[in-house]
Design a protein around this motif. Structure first.
Motif, PDB file in Angstrom:
ATOM      1  N   GLN A   1      44.081 -24.469  48.701  1.00  0.00           N
ATOM      2  CA  GLN A   1      43.735 -23.839  47.631  1.00  0.00           C
ATOM      3  C   GLN A   1      42.486 -23.756  47.294  1.00  0.00           C
ATOM      4  N   VAL A   2      41.889 -22.537  47.172  1.00  0.00           N
ATOM      5  CA  VAL A   2      40.254 -23.006  47.226  1.00  0.00           C
ATOM      6  C   VAL A   2      39.776 -22.556  45.871  1.00  0.00           C
ATOM      7  N   GLN A   3      38.861 -22.834  44.894  1.00  0.00           N
ATOM      8  CA  GLN A   3      38.646 -22.796  44.002  1.00  0.00           C
ATOM      9  C   GLN A   3      36.455 -21.822  44.440  1.00  0.00           C
ATOM     10  N   LEU A   4      36.393 -20.944  43.769  1.00  0.00           N
ATOM     11  CA  LEU A   4      35.118 -20.559  44.008  1.00  0.00           C
ATOM     12  C   LEU A   4      34.615 -21.127  42.141  1.00  0.00           C
ATOM     13  N   VAL A   5      33.107 -21.125  42.552  1.00  0.00           N
ATOM     14  CA  VAL A   5      32.530 -21.174  41.637  1.00  0.00           C
ATOM     15  C   VAL A   5      30.721 -19.959  41.633  1.00  0.00           C
ATOM     16  N   GLU A   6      30.549 -19.270  40.597  1.00  0.00           N
ATOM     17  CA  GLU A   6      29.477 -18.537  40.779  1.00  0.00           C
ATOM     18  C   GLU A   6      28.428 -19.363  40.498  1.00  0.00           C
ATOM     19  N   SER A   7      27.053 -18.568  40.495  1.00  0.00           N
ATOM     20  CA  SER A   7      25.951 -19.496  39.856  1.00  0.00           C
ATOM     21  C   SER A   7      24.492 -18.212  40.072  1.00  0.00           C
ATOM     22  N   GLY A   8      23.509 -18.370  39.379  1.00  0.00           N
ATOM     23  CA  GLY A   8      22.159 -17.356  39.688  1.00  0.00           C
ATOM     24  C   GLY A   8      22.623 -16.138  38.835  1.00  0.00           C
ATOM     25  N   GLY A   9      22.868 -15.186  38.155  1.00  0.00           N
ATOM     26  CA  GLY A   9      22.952 -14.516  37.435  1.00  0.00           C
ATOM     27  C   GLY A   9      21.977 -14.977  36.579  1.00  0.00           C
TER      28      GLY A   9
END
Length: 123
Positions: A1-9
Motif C-alpha cells: 500500500q502506498v499513500q501519496l500526499v501532494e503539496s505546493g499548489g
C-alpha cells in the motif's frame, strides 16, 4: 500500500513558477514510476509527466514540454513537478500517482493516487 500526499499548489501569476511535491509512504518507492496528471473544471483528467523509478526516464505532455520538469528523490520518497512559465490554461487540480513498474501516460494504469492540489494561474 502506498499513500501519496501532494503539496505546493496555490495561486500564481502567468509567467510565474511553482513546484509541486508528492510525498509517498512505504519502503519501495523506487519500484514505482511516478506520474503527474491534472484536471481542469469540466475537463477530463490529462497526463502531464511521468518519471521512472530510477529517475532515468521521463516523458511529458506536449503542452508542458520545455516548461515543466519532473524529478524524484528516492531517499526521501518524494516526487516533484517544477512548473515554469505558467499559463492560465495550466489552472487545474494536479494529482500525483504511483505505478508499479514502468511509467505510463494512461491514468487508469496507475495504482495509487494522491488527493490533488489546486493550481490557479491568473492572467
Amino acid at each position: 500500500q502506498v499513500q501519496l500526499v501532494e503539496s505546493g499548489g496555490g495561486l500564481v501569476q502567468a509567467g510565474g513558477s511553482m513546484r509541486l511535491s508528492c510525498a509517498a509512504s512505504g519502503r519501495t518507492f523506487s519500484s514505482y514510476a511516478m506520474g503527474w496528471f491534472r484536471q481542469a473544471p469540466g475537463k477530463e483528467r490529462e497526463f502531464v509527466a511521468f518519471i521512472s523509478g530510477s529517475g532515468t526516464t521521463t516523458d511529458y505532455a506536449d503542452s508542458v514540454k520545455g516548461r515543466f520538469t519532473i524529478s524524484r528523490d528516492n531517499a526521501k520518497s518524494t516526487a516533484f513537478l517544477q512548473m515554469n512559465s505558467l499559463r492560465p490554461e495550466d489552472t487545474a487540480v494536479y494529482y500525483c500517482a504511483a505505478k508499479w513498474g514502468r511509467g505510463s501516460i494512461v491514468a487508469d494504469r496507475y495504482d495509487y493516487w494522491g488527493q490533488g492540489t489546486q493550481v490557479h494561474v491568473s492572467s
